[in-house]
Design an enzyme around this catalytic site. Structure first.
Site, PDB file in Angstrom:
ATOM      1  CB  THR A  13      12.065  60.551  81.774  1.00  9.95           C
ATOM      2  OG1 THR A  13      11.462  62.067  82.365  1.00  9.95           O
ATOM      3  CG2 THR A  13      10.823  60.087  81.286  1.00  9.95           C
ATOM      4  CB  SER A  53      17.664  66.202  85.587  1.00  7.93           C
ATOM      5  OG  SER A  53      16.897  66.862  84.753  1.00  7.93           O
ATOM      6  CB  SER A  54      13.922  70.296  87.790  1.00  6.06           C
ATOM      7  OG  SER A  54      13.006  69.181  88.406  1.00  6.06           O
ATOM      8  CB  THR A  86      15.364  65.546  79.348  1.00  2.10           C
ATOM      9  OG1 THR A  86      14.361  65.806  79.845  1.00  2.10           O
ATOM     10  CG2 THR A  86      15.798  64.213  78.656  1.00  2.10           C
ATOM     11  CG  ASP A  87      13.292  68.874  83.331  1.00 13.56           C
ATOM     12  OD1 ASP A  87      12.943  68.704  82.130  1.00 13.56           O
ATOM     13  OD2 ASP A  87      12.605  68.937  84.439  1.00 13.56           O
TER      14      ASP A  87
END
Length: 306
Positions: A13, A53-54, A86-87
């Site tokens: 993000t 990041s997923s 952040t995931d």
């Protein structure tokens, strides 16, 4: 010799802007991120990836581990900052910490708001993360995450809120000891799925996963490390088949403790050879188990199991 902080970008993000459809997509380069941060520290940049990041695979984690190890061969590097979504930030942070054997800090950061938001949080997070990486008082603390004004250790970290600017928290109120660094080994190709437990779950999911012959299994169990009787019986079959099993929990805080009996109780599973994840939540437990399997070492110390 000029000393500098190396900033490695991976997307997320913090690097995202909103496209015509309204979706957030990573678009900014590492140099653009650093420029927007307003840092006054000497910095060099490197674009490693541009991902949500997923979608970060174990191969990408291998790349980051190798980049960090190579960068720290340079004595002019005072510390490293990695911008990350952040995931899975907590998972990557622990994966790096497990093999980190240098006193210089490695700091992960990112953002909850995209770069084109009215008040993006990424620039301040990155500036403060760079300051942290350059701070000699942060030496010897391992891999850290700086986010929303908090600087937190990797071990026991989890994402606590989907939208708040202070996004991360720790599963333990007390500092957790870091194990001796594991040997650096390739994670790519290691198959360690995470299976969620639910009340009254049957044995079908565990049996299906075990039939695929994974390298290991992590369970997001209930409470302090319990599953239903049928699920527990299936996990016992997986253990009998030689598949390592680690029991974590879906509860945000506290330690996995094998105290309960019955086919799905943690005590019973532990007696069959399952390992408790300690204060590591499922994603971090997966990284610890995969690291141990890849390196050929005992998973228990990496998990912090007692």
């Amino acid at each position: 010799m000029e000393h500098f902080v190396l900033v490695i970008s991976t997307g997320g993000t913090i690097a995202s802007t909103t496209d015509a459809s309204g979706a957030r997509v990573p678009t900014l380069t590492c140099e653009e991120l650093v420029s927007r941060s307003g840092t006054t520290e000497p910095v060099r940049t490197y674009d490693a990836a541009s991902l949500d990041s997923s979608s970060v695979t174990l191969a990408e984690v291998d790349t980051l581990r190798s980049l960090v190890r190579k960068a720290l061969d340079d004595a002019s590097v005072t510390g490293i900052v990695i911008t990350h979504g952040t995931d899975s930030m907590a998972d990557t942070a622990l994966a790096l910490d497990l093999v980190h054997d240098d006193a210089r800090p490695v700091v992960l950061t990112g953002a909850q708001r995209p770069a084109d938001a009215d008040a993006p949080d990424g620039p301040d997070n990155l500036r403060r993360a760079i300051d942290t990486a350059a701070d000699p008082l942060r030496r010897g603390q391992g891999v850290l995450v700086h986010f929303g004004g908090d600087t937190l250790p990797a071990r026991g970290l989890y994402k606590a809120d989907t939208g708040e600017l202070r996004a991360f928290a720790l599963a333990s109120d007390r500092p957790l000891p870091r194990p001796t660094a594991a040997p650096l080994a390739q994670l790519a190709g290691c198959n360690v799925p995470v299976i969620a437990a639910w009340p009254g779950a049957d044995d079908a999911l565990v049996d299906a996963v075990a039939a695929s012959r994974p390298d290991g299994i992590v369970v997001a169990a209930l409470g302090a490390g319990n599953v239903s009787e049928q699920m527990g019986t299936a996990l016992a079959r997986a253990l009998d088949a030689g598949i390592p099993v680690v029991i974590s929990t879906s509860v945000p805080r506290g330690e996995v403790a094998f105290a309960y009996g019955g086919a799905g109780g943690g005590s019973t599973l532990g007696a069959k050879g399952a390992l408790p994840a300690g204060f590591l939540r499922p994603g971090q437990a997966r990284m610890a188990l995969a690291t141990a399997l890849a390196a050929g070492v005992d998973p228990a110390p990496l998990l912090g199991a007692r």
